[in-house]
Design a protein around this motif. Structure first.
Motif, short mmCIF file in Angstrom:
data_model
loop_
_atom_site.label_atom_id
_atom_site.label_comp_id
_atom_site.label_asym_id
_atom_site.label_seq_id
_atom_site.Cartn_x
_atom_site.Cartn_y
_atom_site.Cartn_z
N ARG A 1 -4.16 1.65 -5.97
CA ARG A 1 -3.35 1.52 -5.07
C ARG A 1 -4.03 1.08 -4.04
O ARG A 1 -4.18 0.23 -3.03
CB ARG A 1 -1.89 2.57 -5.05
N ALA A 2 -4.78 2.07 -3.33
CA ALA A 2 -5.63 2.46 -2.39
C ALA A 2 -6.87 1.21 -2.27
O ALA A 2 -7.08 0.45 -1.58
CB ALA A 2 -6.92 3.98 -2.24
N GLY B 1 0.90 -1.47 0.04
CA GLY B 1 0.27 0.08 0.06
C GLY B 1 0.69 0.82 0.17
O GLY B 1 0.57 2.57 0.42
N ALA C 1 5.27 14.74 -5.88
CA ALA C 1 4.90 15.50 -4.41
C ALA C 1 3.57 15.29 -4.93
O ALA C 1 2.65 15.23 -6.08
CB ALA C 1 5.05 16.45 -4.82
N GLY C 2 3.07 14.67 -3.60
CA GLY C 2 1.57 14.59 -3.32
C GLY C 2 0.92 13.34 -3.56
O GLY C 2 0.10 13.15 -3.68
N ARG C 3 2.10 12.39 -4.11
CA ARG C 3 1.86 10.99 -4.83
C ARG C 3 2.29 10.18 -3.93
O ARG C 3 2.01 9.27 -4.31
CB ARG C 3 1.99 10.76 -6.16
N THR C 4 3.43 9.70 -3.58
CA THR C 4 4.29 9.62 -2.50
C THR C 4 4.29 9.46 -1.68
O THR C 4 4.76 10.63 -0.73
CB THR C 4 5.05 9.62 -3.08
N GLU C 5 4.55 8.50 -0.84
CA GLU C 5 5.15 9.16 0.73
C GLU C 5 6.54 9.10 1.18
O GLU C 5 7.41 9.88 2.28
CB GLU C 5 4.83 7.54 1.57
N ASP D 1 -4.65 9.68 -10.47
CA ASP D 1 -5.52 9.17 -9.81
C ASP D 1 -5.52 8.24 -9.79
O ASP D 1 -5.95 7.42 -9.39
CB ASP D 1 -6.20 10.41 -10.38
N GLN E 1 -2.25 13.32 -17.38
CA GLN E 1 -1.10 12.94 -16.59
C GLN E 1 -1.88 12.81 -15.28
O GLN E 1 -1.63 12.20 -14.24
CB GLN E 1 0.07 13.99 -16.69
N ARG E 2 -2.85 14.27 -15.08
CA ARG E 2 -3.65 14.20 -13.71
C ARG E 2 -4.40 13.11 -13.43
O ARG E 2 -4.73 12.29 -13.13
CB ARG E 2 -4.20 15.68 -13.45
N GLN E 3 -5.13 13.09 -14.61
CA GLN E 3 -6.17 11.34 -14.55
C GLN E 3 -5.21 10.40 -14.25
O GLN E 3 -5.83 9.28 -13.39
CB GLN E 3 -6.70 10.89 -15.37
N ARG F 1 -3.25 3.54 -19.92
CA ARG F 1 -4.50 2.60 -19.18
C ARG F 1 -4.64 1.45 -19.01
O ARG F 1 -5.34 0.95 -18.28
CB ARG F 1 -6.52 3.55 -19.59
#
Lengths: 337, 278, 361
Positions: free
Chosen positions: C215-216, C49, C233-237, C209, C204-206, C176
């Motif tokens: 992943r979730a 996760g 940034a904002g997409r990975t921990e 997302d 890219q944004r889609q 996709r």
């Protein structure tokens, strides 16, 4: 705005591409803009929006199907070949792919001197070539005899700029000049373009898909979508307060280095993140992709992806009209200013 | 994998060595201490059977030195190979570059003419040229060049099309460079390199074709020697003395194989460089 | 080794056990100029996760790292170290074991969706074949599942679209489909190598997302490899910053971006044009070009371009601070902010410095 301030005035530009066994593809459809002396006009848009076709038409590398391209008061599209060639030095271009825009079999010095050779500039050219190379931060001694394959992408773009500068142009059209470069090199080239523009009092038509890059260099910015300009405004204003829904959508889609978390519900840094809690930009993303330019939607071309679209948008093509002085929008229902 | 690479290297060296020998023979034939290719070997008369031993490689059906004829024949074969390849390449480059760069009606017109040439079978075309012209090296070279031009032109056109959309060609136009200069400076060097491997393959073809023409009696007039002519002359004695056919045939085979190997290597090297460019 | 201990100890304090443990992985390629250290002693773990970003410029080795992890390094490459996944070491696994793991355990999404698909096969069929071969579904079930997958990845009208050839789809749609192929057999780890580089910004944004949603929903771990800091940034921990084959900085993504310690990371961040900056802002630049490590190298690889470099930087190799060196074998310490630099940005000096999660706790 007086005529003498305007270096390039493009009116109702149309560019068609022939499609085997079908109606021509209209890549650019009624595009109008001006570039003032000493100004940088940015054109931004996604692939297939016609920004590169516009650049090539302005350079007369591709004959426009319709419209006028007035450079210094002369319509390039109607100029005889000889006069056009005489005008060429004032109108230069930098291309996207640094590897492909330089002939791999010629030396850097020969490439930079090509413009001088083409216009039968009296020899010797060495001084001019060396000066141009020095002006873009290259050592003529070190690179003059090398070939483009021995240079890095950033160095190639410098050579391309030197090739343009040696002819002392008034307008340089930059078509995605940094998109093939690494981030750290991109910054070098963007700074170089800024310095060069100032020092040589150039006007730039700067075309790119990266909104931040375009803002960085531009005084005014036009946003293109499917062959048309949908918004045109001073850079600060356009980015701070976009009026066209598409501009808004583009800006929302840009990933930010420091994303604004949605209302505090964010895991503390350093703690172990739980799947799915990664902060994502607050707004909903724009659905779908640009439709094929072969079959553009009627009326407003963005309406198929626009959440503000109403019936009128399908029936009537919104013209590019001023909402404030210097801020033009092609939308029936622009966002509030 | 390494073994294969070494084998490749060896075959290239052998090919280059053989071509060097043939070139040397062609250039130096007159200067070498050989017998005359036209005169009978002393001590031989019409009744001496072919393959007379005291002479190295023997004598031919009418008593001439096979060695002298094979060495002098190299000149003919090489002249035909290189000459026709060069001529066809030049003509193909001119037409192919023009067709690929200007496109539109230029392309159409050139295409029609080339197709017309291609529509006639190569052998018929060769026989026609040989029949019309005087029998001699020049006619053979010309005939083979006519046969080869469409292939070179098509390859040149395709290569031009592959290069013409590169941005450096657009950049040259944006600088105001005239079409002639663009063709010469920006396109020609690239297209020539792409054609070079095929030129070697064509040389191989030309050597064989010359032999075939001689075989048909359309080759050089006697007593001038050529490998093809020697094969033809030796044919009736294949049973008793295969040497007469064997010696020139081996020469043709080795030369053709060498040209092919060199052409193939040239192509591969070019491809490798191309892939590095990307 | 971290993995071993972790499995024995079990995940402490809610820390998920790593799915993938990359330990000291090096990939060396022979070149004319000498051995190229494409990947040089890289270690990291990826938990279920979790999303980990790998950022670097060209030549940083980020793509080679992904290929090495996948066991797809070129035949001429020499790899050392270990990549533990589900009881296998992917670097030493037999071709058969590897085949089994790839696809169903570890899957990959590539940069160019145009070349990753078979151009002459309908996309529905490509998916169904994968499902039949790997998922063991029968023909009919595979077909239905393929359509379902296409729907999951956001392809409108999937039943009809399944009959399309790749060239009939847009770039975003093709990506996709590639993602659908990658997740078809429910992999536990997804390696995404520049998955959005060839795409427009709205698309890219889609796609980002979509990857986050998948992943979730499935709890798979994701390695997001990119040249674009803003994408991670904002997409990975967590984040690994690579330079010339080495990880020069690692830590929680937000922290690395907010308070970069390595001069290279800091310079990279400063050189990105930002939307919030006014026009004509002068960008900070790093002199020189991104480096690659060929042959024997000495000292910090960034030193030639680094404004902070001193004599020591050219003599000694700075190492990424090993968290266990001081704190003992506490699992999860590789999640701390660590930097391989003698003179990191923002205070500290001397030894390689760690800016740890301690501070926050």
């Amino acid at each position: 705005m007086t005529t003498s301030e305007v270096l390039l005035r493009v009116r109702d530009l149309a560019v068609d591409y022939r499609v085997p066994g079908g109606a021509p593809l209209r890549a650019v459809d009624g595009v109008s803009f001006t570039v003032r002396r000493g100004e940088t006009l940015g054109l931004v848009g996604e692939s297939g929006c016609g920004k590169s076709s516009t650049a090539r038409a302005v350079m007369m590398l591709r004959r426009p199907t319709g419209g006028r391209i007035e450079f210094d008061g002369q319509d390039l599209a109607r100029l005889p070949a000889r006069q056009l060639r005489r005008l060429r030095p004032q109108l230069q271009m930098i291309f996207q792919d640094p590897a492909s825009s330089l002939n791999p079999r010629r030396t850097v010095a020969a490439i930079v001197a090509e413009g001088l050779a083409a216009h039968r500039h009296p020899r010797p050219w060495t001084r001019l070539v060396d000066d141009a190379l020095s002006a873009v931060g290259l050592d003529p001694e070190a690179v003059g005899h090398r070939r483009p394959t021995e240079l890095s992408g950033g160095q190639c773009q410098r050579v391309a700029l030197a090739r343009a500068l040696v002819l002392a142009p008034a307008l340089v059209v930059c078509d995605e000049p940094v998109s093939a470069l690494d981030v750290s090199v991109q910054a070098q080239i963007l700074n170089l373009l800024e310095d060069t523009r100032r020092r040589h009092r150039l006007s730039l038509l700067f075309i790119a898909h990266d909104l931040a890059v375009v803002k960085q260099v531009s005084d005014r910015v036009g946003v293109m979508y499917l062959g048309r300009i949908c918004e045109l405004a001073p850079a600060e204003q356009l980015y701070r307060q976009p009026r066209h829904p598409y501009t808004r959508a583009l800006l929302d889609a840009v990933p930010l280095l420091e994303p604004v978390p949605p209302s505090g519900a964010i895991a503390a840094p350093g703690s172990i993140a739980v799947p799915g809690t990664v902060p994502t930009p607050g707004t909903a993303s724009t659905p779908g992709e640009p439709p094929s330019p072969l079959r553009p939607p009627s009326g407003c071309r963005f309406r198929t992806r626009c959440d503000r679209a109403r019936d009128r948008c399908a029936e009537e093509t919104p013209p590019l009209h001023p909402v404030t002085e210097d801020h033009q929008v092609a939308c029936h229902y622009p966002l509030p200013g | 994998m390494r073994a294969r690479r070494e084998a490749d290297g060896l075959s290239l060296w052998l090919a280059l060595a053989w071509v060097a020998v043939v070139v040397a023979a062609a250039v130096l034939a007159g200067a070498l201490p050989l017998r005359s290719y036209g005169a009978l070997v002393p001590g031989v008369d019409a009744r001496t059977p072919p393959g007379w031993r005291p002479e190295f490689l023997g004598t031919d059906a009418i008593g001439r030195s096979v060695l002298a004829r094979v060495v002098h024949g190299a000149r003919e074969s090489l002249l035909v190979g290189i000459g026709s390849a060069a001529l066809a390449m030049a003509a193909g480059l001119a037409t192919g570059l023009a067709a690929g760069y200007f496109r539109r009606w230029v392309d159409t017109a050139i295409g029609v003419v080339l197709d017309a040439v291609l529509a006639v079978p190569a052998l018929v075309l060769l026989i026609a040229v040989a029949a019309v012209g005087r029998r001699g090296t020049a006619t053979i070279v010309l005939g083979l060049a006519v046969v080869g031009t469409p292939s070179f032109a098509r390859l040149a056109r395709a290569s031009t099309l592959a290069v013409v959309d590169r941005e450096y060609v657009a950049a040259a136009r944006a600088l105001g460079t005239r079409p002639g200069r663009i063709l010469r400076r920006e396109l020609l060097p690239e297209v020539v390199l792409r054609l070079a491997p095929f030129a070697f393959v064509f040389m191989a073809f030309a050597v064989v074709a010359e032999a075939s023409l001689s075989f048909l009696g359309l080759g050089l007039p006697p007593p001038a020697p050529s490998w093809g002519g020697m094969i033809n002359d030796g044919r009736p004695y294949l049973d008793g003395d295969p040497f007469l056919v064997f010696v020139p045939a081996v020469c043709v085979f080795l030369t053709v194989a060498s040209f092919t190997v060199i052409g193939e290597r040239a192509r591969r090297r070019f491809d490798a460089r191309e892939s590095r460019l990307r | 080794m971290t993995t071993g201990r972790m499995t024995i100890l079990g995940p402490p304090s809610g820390l998920p056990a790593p799915l993938l443990a990359v330990q000291d992985v090096s990939t060396t390629l022979p070149t004319a100029a000498g051995p190229l250290h494409a990947v040089d002693r890289v270690s990291f773990t990826l938990a279920a996760g979790e999303a980990v970003g790998v950022v670097g410029e060209s030549g940083s080795g980020k793509s080679m790292l992904a290929r090495t992890v996948m066991g797809l390094a070129p035949p001429a490459a020499r790899t050392t170290g270990s990549v533990r996944f589900a009881g296998h070491d992917l670097l030493t696994a037999s071709a058969r074991d590897l085949r089994e793991v790839l696809g169903s355990g570890v899957a990959m999404v590539f940069q160019d969706p145009a070349t990753a698909l078979n151009p002459v096969t309908r996309i529905g069929r490509q998916l169904a074949e994968t499902l039949r071969l790997r998922g063991g579904l029968d023909r009919r079930a595979a077909r239905d599942r393929a359509v379902e997958l296409l729907r999951t990845v956001g392809i409108p009208d999937p039943a009809r679209r399944a009959r399309s050839y790749p060239h009939e789809l847009s770039g975003g749609m093709r990506q996709r489909v590639c993602i659908a192929l990658a997740v078809a057999c429910g992999p536990r780890v997804l390696l995404a190598d520049e998955p959005t580089t060839a795409l427009d910004v709205t698309v890219q944004r889609q796609i980002l997302d979509l990857l986050a949603d998948l992943r979730a929903a499935s709890g798979m771990g994701m390695l997001l490899i990119t040249h674009d800091l803003a994408v991670v940034a904002g997409r990975t921990e967590r984040l690994l910053v690579m330079y010339a084959g080495q990880v020069v900085e690692t830590g929680p993504t937000t922290e690395v971006i907010r308070a970069a310690r390595h001069p290279y990371t800091a310079a990279l961040l400063a050189s990105v044009p930002r939307l919030e900056q006014p026009s004509h802002t002068r960008l900070a630049t790093v002199a020189g070009l991104p480096a690659t490590a060929v042959g024997a190298t000495r000292g910090c690889r960034f030193a030639p371009r680094c404004p902070r470099a001193r004599a020591r930087c050219r003599q000694e190799d700075p190492v990424l601070a090993d968290p266990r060196a001081r704190h003992g074998a506490v699992p999860g310490r590789d999640r701390e902010h660590a930097v391989a630099c003698f003179h990191p940005v923002g205070g500290g000096g001397g030894a390689a410095v760690r800016d740890t999660a301690e501070r926050i706790r």
